[in-house]
Design an enzyme around this catalytic site. Structure first.
Site, short mmCIF file in Angstrom:
data_model
loop_
_atom_site.label_atom_id
_atom_site.label_comp_id
_atom_site.label_asym_id
_atom_site.label_seq_id
_atom_site.Cartn_x
_atom_site.Cartn_y
_atom_site.Cartn_z
N PRO A 9 35.96 -35.68 -11.90
CA PRO A 9 35.13 -36.63 -11.17
C PRO A 9 34.29 -37.56 -12.04
CG PRO A 9 34.97 -34.47 -10.19
CD PRO A 9 35.83 -34.32 -11.41
N ASN A 10 34.31 -38.81 -11.64
CA ASN A 10 33.47 -39.89 -12.21
C ASN A 10 33.91 -40.36 -13.59
OD1 ASN A 10 31.65 -40.14 -9.97
ND2 ASN A 10 30.84 -38.14 -10.57
N ARG A 17 29.15 -47.42 -17.43
CA ARG A 17 27.77 -46.94 -17.23
C ARG A 17 27.45 -45.90 -18.29
NH1 ARG A 17 28.30 -46.97 -11.36
NH2 ARG A 17 28.43 -49.20 -10.95
N TYR A 22 28.12 -41.36 -22.84
CA TYR A 22 29.57 -41.16 -22.77
C TYR A 22 30.38 -42.10 -23.64
CZ TYR A 22 28.20 -38.24 -18.83
OH TYR A 22 27.62 -37.27 -18.05
N ASN A 73 39.11 -32.43 -19.23
CA ASN A 73 37.68 -32.65 -19.07
C ASN A 73 37.45 -32.64 -17.56
OD1 ASN A 73 35.05 -33.47 -18.83
ND2 ASN A 73 35.23 -35.26 -20.18
N ALA A 76 31.92 -32.78 -13.86
CA ALA A 76 30.92 -31.89 -13.27
C ALA A 76 31.55 -30.62 -12.70
CB ALA A 76 30.14 -32.63 -12.19
N HIS A 79 31.15 -27.08 -14.21
CA HIS A 79 30.00 -26.20 -13.97
C HIS A 79 30.01 -25.56 -12.58
CE1 HIS A 79 28.93 -28.49 -17.47
NE2 HIS A 79 28.83 -29.60 -16.77
N ASP A 86 41.20 -20.74 -12.31
CA ASP A 86 42.20 -19.86 -11.68
C ASP A 86 43.59 -20.48 -11.80
OD1 ASP A 86 40.50 -17.86 -10.96
OD2 ASP A 86 40.54 -18.26 -8.80
N GLU A 97 39.62 -27.48 -23.64
CA GLU A 97 38.59 -28.12 -22.82
C GLU A 97 37.85 -29.15 -23.67
OE1 GLU A 97 35.74 -25.20 -21.57
OE2 GLU A 97 34.53 -26.65 -20.45
N HIS A 99 34.69 -32.21 -23.74
CA HIS A 99 33.58 -32.95 -23.14
C HIS A 99 33.13 -34.04 -24.09
CE1 HIS A 99 33.32 -30.17 -19.87
NE2 HIS A 99 33.42 -29.19 -20.74
N LEU A 100 32.86 -35.20 -23.52
CA LEU A 100 32.40 -36.33 -24.33
C LEU A 100 31.01 -36.06 -24.90
CD1 LEU A 100 33.61 -38.73 -21.61
CD2 LEU A 100 34.37 -38.98 -23.97
N SER A 101 30.12 -35.58 -24.04
CA SER A 101 28.76 -35.29 -24.47
C SER A 101 28.67 -33.82 -24.89
CB SER A 101 27.78 -35.57 -23.33
OG SER A 101 28.07 -34.74 -22.21
N ARG A 106 22.21 -30.74 -23.28
CA ARG A 106 21.79 -31.41 -22.05
C ARG A 106 21.10 -30.42 -21.10
NH1 ARG A 106 26.36 -35.21 -19.87
NH2 ARG A 106 24.54 -36.05 -18.78
N ARG A 110 24.30 -27.56 -17.28
CA ARG A 110 25.56 -27.97 -17.93
C ARG A 110 25.97 -26.99 -19.05
NH1 ARG A 110 26.29 -33.33 -16.02
NH2 ARG A 110 24.29 -34.35 -15.67
O1 CA2 Z 1 30.42 -34.80 -21.31
C1 CA2 Z 1 31.37 -34.72 -20.53
O2 CA2 Z 1 32.50 -35.11 -20.80
C2 CA2 Z 1 31.12 -34.20 -19.10
O3 CA2 Z 1 32.26 -33.45 -18.71
C3 CA2 Z 1 30.96 -35.42 -18.22
C4 CA2 Z 1 30.57 -35.08 -16.78
C5 CA2 Z 1 29.37 -34.15 -16.75
O4 CA2 Z 1 29.09 -33.76 -15.42
C6 CA2 Z 1 29.59 -32.91 -17.60
O5 CA2 Z 1 28.42 -32.13 -17.57
C7 CA2 Z 1 29.91 -33.29 -19.04
C8 CA2 Z 1 30.20 -36.35 -16.02
C9 CA2 Z 1 31.22 -37.41 -16.05
C10 CA2 Z 1 30.61 -38.65 -15.50
O6 CA2 Z 1 31.16 -39.72 -16.19
C11 CA2 Z 1 30.54 -40.91 -16.13
C12 CA2 Z 1 30.99 -41.87 -16.99
C13 CA2 Z 1 30.39 -43.09 -17.01
C14 CA2 Z 1 29.35 -43.38 -16.16
C15 CA2 Z 1 28.88 -42.41 -15.29
C16 CA2 Z 1 29.49 -41.17 -15.27
#
Ligand code: CA2
Length: 154
Positions: A9-10, A17, A22, A73, A76, A79, A86, A97, A99-101, A106, A110
């Site tokens: 998602p997202n 953004r 990210y 990745n 959200a 979590h 599964d 796995e 994650h960008l951040s 954080r 998370r």
């Molecule tokens: O750091 C990561 O890659 C995450 O998987 C990104 C998720 C976050 O919920 C995880 O805790 C860590 C969120 C992805 C949202 O991506 C966006 C990208 C650009 C602008 C807004 C959201």
């Protein structure tokens, strides 16, 4: 060697953004970088999918049950989701796995990943570079696994 790259998602919003968290690269940029790297590795085929829906990600894992590796990745859903780990465990696909951040730097919610127990390992906090490192590692790991299988057959 066939490797599926899944984004949750997202992550379709990447590059538009919150670049301070990210990075500046879009998901399409990351796909190009990974495809270039796969071409250098020669024997790697990649498929990419991003979805905002947990069930679509579960379906994709099941549909690729015969593939060799998964880079995920889950966004959200990392979590919250029990269904994704599964699915990974059920099909037995070798998984990294990403994650960008740095999820451990954080908010506390998370810090826990439901995906991690189903994965070979996690790369977190290096931006888009994590996907490239994951591809390299997975290629290495799968090559080694194939060599061990060959030895076992002798
Ligand atoms: O750091 C990561 O890659 C995450 O998987 C990104 C998720 C976050 O919920 C995880 O805790 C860590 C969120 C992805 C949202 O991506 C966006 C990208 C650009 C602008 C807004 C959201």
């Amino acid at each position: 060697m066939r490797i599926l790259v899944l984004n949750g998602p997202n992550l379709n919003l990447l590059g538009s953004r919150e670049p301070e968290i990210y990075g500046l690269e879009t998901l399409a940029d990351i796909e190009v970088l990974m495809r270039n790297q796969a071409a250098d590795l020669e024997d790697v085929e990649l498929a990419f999918l991003q979805s905002n829906h947990e069930g679509v990600l579960v379906d994709a894992i099941q549909d690729h049950r015969d593939w060799d590796g998964l880079i995920i990745n889950a966004g959200a859903l990392t979590h919250t989701s029990v269904a994704i780990p599964d699915a990974i465990t059920s099909v037995g696909i070798t998984t990294i796995e990403v994650h960008l951040s740095n999820i451990f730097a954080r908010e506390a919610f998370r810090h826990h990943s439901y995906i991690s127990p189903a994965a070979w390992g996690m790369i977190t906090g290096f931006g888009y570079r994590g996907y490239l490192v994951a591809l390299d590692l997975l290629h290495d790991l799968l090559t080694e696994e194939a060599a061990i299988e060959d030895l076992d057959e002798d």
